[in-house]
Scaffold this motif. Structure first.
Motif, PDB file in Angstrom:
ATOM      1  N   GLU A  33       0.834  -1.198   0.000  1.00 29.30           N
ATOM      2  CA  GLU A  33       0.000   0.000   0.000  1.00 29.30           C
ATOM      3  C   GLU A  33       0.875   1.257   0.000  1.00 29.30           C
ATOM      4  OE1 GLU A  33      -3.885   1.259   2.471  1.00 29.30           O
ATOM      5  OE2 GLU A  33      -2.077   1.065   3.699  1.00 29.30           O
ATOM      6  N   GLN A  34       1.933   1.242   0.800  1.00 27.91           N
ATOM      7  CA  GLN A  34       2.827   2.390   0.875  1.00 27.91           C
ATOM      8  C   GLN A  34       3.482   2.668  -0.474  1.00 27.91           C
ATOM      9  OE1 GLN A  34       6.804   2.412   2.996  1.00 27.91           O
ATOM     10  NE2 GLN A  34       5.463   3.387   4.500  1.00 27.91           N
ATOM     11  N   ASN A 113       0.999   1.643   9.215  1.00 25.65           N
ATOM     12  CA  ASN A 113      -0.373   2.105   9.068  1.00 25.65           C
ATOM     13  C   ASN A 113      -0.475   3.604   9.321  1.00 25.65           C
ATOM     14  OD1 ASN A 113      -3.073   1.271   8.427  1.00 25.65           O
ATOM     15  ND2 ASN A 113      -3.590   1.693  10.561  1.00 25.65           N
ATOM     16  N   GLN A 114       0.256   4.094  10.303  1.00 25.31           N
ATOM     17  CA  GLN A 114       0.263   5.533  10.582  1.00 25.31           C
ATOM     18  C   GLN A 114       0.880   6.300   9.420  1.00 25.31           C
ATOM     19  OE1 GLN A 114       1.947   6.683  14.351  1.00 25.31           O
ATOM     20  NE2 GLN A 114       1.998   8.839  13.806  1.00 25.31           N
ATOM     21  N   ASN A 116       1.100   5.336   6.277  1.00 27.23           N
ATOM     22  CA  ASN A 116       0.204   5.250   5.127  1.00 27.23           C
ATOM     23  C   ASN A 116      -0.965   6.214   5.281  1.00 27.23           C
ATOM     24  OD1 ASN A 116       1.927   3.316   4.223  1.00 27.23           O
ATOM     25  ND2 ASN A 116       0.464   1.638   4.273  1.00 27.23           N
ATOM     26  N   GLY A 117      -1.462   6.361   6.499  1.00 28.39           N
ATOM     27  CA  GLY A 117      -2.523   7.335   6.750  1.00 28.39           C
ATOM     28  C   GLY A 117      -2.063   8.748   6.434  1.00 28.39           C
ATOM     29  N   GLU A 118      -0.824   9.054   6.797  1.00 25.65           N
ATOM     30  CA  GLU A 118      -0.268  10.379   6.494  1.00 25.65           C
ATOM     31  C   GLU A 118      -0.105  10.564   4.978  1.00 25.65           C
ATOM     32  OE1 GLU A 118       3.304  10.567   8.838  1.00 25.65           O
ATOM     33  OE2 GLU A 118       2.169  10.591  10.721  1.00 25.65           O
ATOM     34  N   ILE A 120      -1.922   9.125   2.684  1.00 28.06           N
ATOM     35  CA  ILE A 120      -3.280   9.305   2.156  1.00 28.06           C
ATOM     36  C   ILE A 120      -3.737  10.734   2.388  1.00 28.06           C
ATOM     37  CG2 ILE A 120      -5.702   8.663   2.549  1.00 28.06           C
ATOM     38  CD1 ILE A 120      -4.634   5.770   3.038  1.00 28.06           C
ATOM     39  N   GLN A 121      -3.470  11.269   3.576  1.00 28.49           N
ATOM     40  CA  GLN A 121      -3.859  12.655   3.874  1.00 28.49           C
ATOM     41  C   GLN A 121      -3.145  13.635   2.947  1.00 28.49           C
ATOM     42  OE1 GLN A 121      -6.331  13.469   6.120  1.00 28.49           O
ATOM     43  NE2 GLN A 121      -6.157  15.409   5.080  1.00 28.49           N
TER      44      GLN A 121
END
Length: 160
Positions: A33-34, A113-114, A116-118, A120-121
């Motif tokens: 994902e990354q 996960n953190q 990847n969330g960043e 995405i943001q």
């Protein structure tokens, strides 16, 4: 010849091994994902999200199973219970190593996960800024109205 039934310790060890295998798969998905997010390959993200959800459900089930096994063997159904189990059965060194692997992979998954969330943001912010830029640019291109007359009312025509 009948198969030998699995005792509580063997079942617990097999569960830990399966949990380690599944969490490694989860980490691998997060890394994929990354890479997709970094490369802007958003087409694969829905499939990865589905795969992550499926693995997360499996991991939740196996963690619940681990907790039930621990309770059945007289331990608490949490991290302290696993550590107490490992302390009671020091001869099961591979189980203790597998548990440490699980903890390390869980930390890695949390960090990925953190991140990847960043990512995405950041991608969402970029997309929002690009859309806003397009919207602002559209209004500056409205030189003429639908009737063919200048849409501007500031009378900057050459003949004025």
């Amino acid at each position: 010849m009948a198969e030998k039934p699995i005792d509580g310790r063997q079942g617990f060890i097999q569960g830990l091994n399966e949990e380690a295998r599944l969490i490694q798969q989860f980490v691998d998905l997060l890394l994929h994902e990354q890479k997709a997010l970094s490369a802007g390959d958003t087409d694969v993200l829905p499939k990865l999200a589905d795969d992550k959800s499926g693995l997360a459900a499996q991991l939740n089930r196996i963690a619940e199973d681990r907790g039930r096994m621990l309770v059945a063997m007289g331990f608490s159904a949490d991290r302290a219970g696993v550590e107490a189990w490992c302390a009671r059965y020091p001869e099961e060194q591979t189980a203790a190593r597998t548990w440490n692997t699980i903890l390390g992979l869980a930390r890695e998954a949390q960090a990925l996960n953190q991140l990847n969330g960043e990512l995405i943001q950041l991608r969402m912010n970029f997309t929002a800024a690009a859309l806003e830029s397009l919207r602002a640019g559209k209004s500056s291109l409205d030189l003429y109205g639908p009737d063919g007359q200048s849409a501007k009312t500031d009378h900057r025509r050459i003949d004025h």
